[in-house]
Scaffold this motif. Structure first.
Motif, PDB file in Angstrom:
ATOM      1  N   TYR A  36       0.932  -1.189  -0.015  1.00 40.51           N
ATOM      2  CA  TYR A  36      -0.003   0.203   0.178  1.00 40.51           C
ATOM      3  C   TYR A  36       0.826   1.303  -0.036  1.00 40.51           C
ATOM      4  CZ  TYR A  36      -4.006  -2.887   1.487  1.00 40.51           C
ATOM      5  OH  TYR A  36      -5.166  -3.718   1.416  1.00 40.51           O
ATOM      6  N   GLN A  38       0.687   5.791   0.824  1.00 40.54           N
ATOM      7  CA  GLN A  38       0.108   6.968   1.386  1.00 40.54           C
ATOM      8  C   GLN A  38       1.047   8.116   1.101  1.00 40.54           C
ATOM      9  OE1 GLN A  38      -0.833   6.842   5.713  1.00 40.54           O
ATOM     10  NE2 GLN A  38      -2.525   8.163   5.307  1.00 40.54           N
ATOM     11  N   LYS A  42      -3.030  12.385   1.886  1.00 40.08           N
ATOM     12  CA  LYS A  42      -4.143  11.209   1.104  1.00 40.08           C
ATOM     13  C   LYS A  42      -4.267  10.165   1.944  1.00 40.08           C
ATOM     14  CE  LYS A  42      -3.123  13.192  -3.458  1.00 40.08           C
ATOM     15  NZ  LYS A  42      -2.749  12.519  -5.162  1.00 40.08           N
ATOM     16  N   GLN A  43      -5.206   9.500   1.466  1.00 36.15           N
ATOM     17  CA  GLN A  43      -5.491   8.162   2.093  1.00 36.15           C
ATOM     18  C   GLN A  43      -4.403   7.021   1.618  1.00 36.15           C
ATOM     19  OE1 GLN A  43      -9.915   7.320   1.475  1.00 36.15           O
ATOM     20  NE2 GLN A  43     -10.120   8.355   3.633  1.00 36.15           N
ATOM     21  N   ARG A  44      -4.550   6.113   2.619  1.00 34.19           N
ATOM     22  CA  ARG A  44      -3.595   5.117   2.046  1.00 34.19           C
ATOM     23  C   ARG A  44      -4.431   4.242   0.990  1.00 34.19           C
ATOM     24  NH1 ARG A  44      -0.756   1.468   6.707  1.00 34.19           N
ATOM     25  NH2 ARG A  44      -0.510   3.746   7.473  1.00 34.19           N
ATOM     26  N   GLU A  45      -3.650   3.942   0.076  1.00 32.64           N
ATOM     27  CA  GLU A  45      -4.234   3.175  -1.082  1.00 32.64           C
ATOM     28  C   GLU A  45      -3.662   1.852  -1.347  1.00 32.64           C
ATOM     29  OE1 GLU A  45      -4.291   5.881  -4.552  1.00 32.64           O
ATOM     30  OE2 GLU A  45      -2.278   6.111  -4.473  1.00 32.64           O
ATOM     31  N   TRP A 110       0.941  -5.194   9.536  1.00 31.76           N
ATOM     32  CA  TRP A 110       1.406  -4.081   8.584  1.00 31.76           C
ATOM     33  C   TRP A 110       2.780  -3.991   8.894  1.00 31.76           C
ATOM     34  CZ3 TRP A 110      -0.898  -1.421   4.870  1.00 31.76           C
ATOM     35  CH2 TRP A 110      -2.255  -1.442   4.898  1.00 31.76           C
TER      36      TRP A 110
END
Length: 120
Positions: A36, A38, A42-45, A110
């Motif tokens: 992922y 980030q 911004k949001q984590r993607e 994570w």
């Protein structure tokens, strides 16, 4: 269990980087592994994922440029990044669904993140 990511750094636009993430500790089986990212503000993607059977999935914005792979013997996932763009600048996090023993349910873990900066 720990997920240790490495390989980030500063690279010029059009350059390449290879990220690695090694899982260690009491691990019975790793199912899905993923990367992922980030970016600031911004949001984590999700960037890419790979299942234990090797099936891969990519976000549209990295298709054709990034390649995810894994070494099951080393409990390690890789992200080969090519043709990097300034908009790829972000902290990249590895993620894994794993079981710590035969009887446990699969849990999500994570890594600590590694910074990738694409700039001239």
């Amino acid at each position: 269990v720990q997920l240790q990511a490495s390989g980030g750094g500063l690279v010029q636009p059009g350059g390449s980087l290879r990220l690695s993430c090694a899982a260690s500790g009491s691990i019975f089986r790793i199912d899905r592994m993923a990367w992922y990212r980030q970016a600031p503000g911004k949001q984590r993607e999700l960037v890419a994922s790979i299942r234990s059977d090797g099936v891969k999935d990519y976000a549209d914005f990295v298709k054709g440029r990034f390649t995810i792979s894994r070494d099951n013997n080393k409990n390690t996932v890789y992200l080969q990044m090519e043709s990097l763009k300034p908009e790829d600048t972000a902290v990249y996090y590895c993620n894994a669904d794993l079981k710590i023993n035969f009887y446990a349910v699969s849990t999500n873990w994570w890594g600590q993140g590694t910074l990738v900066t694409v700039s001239s």
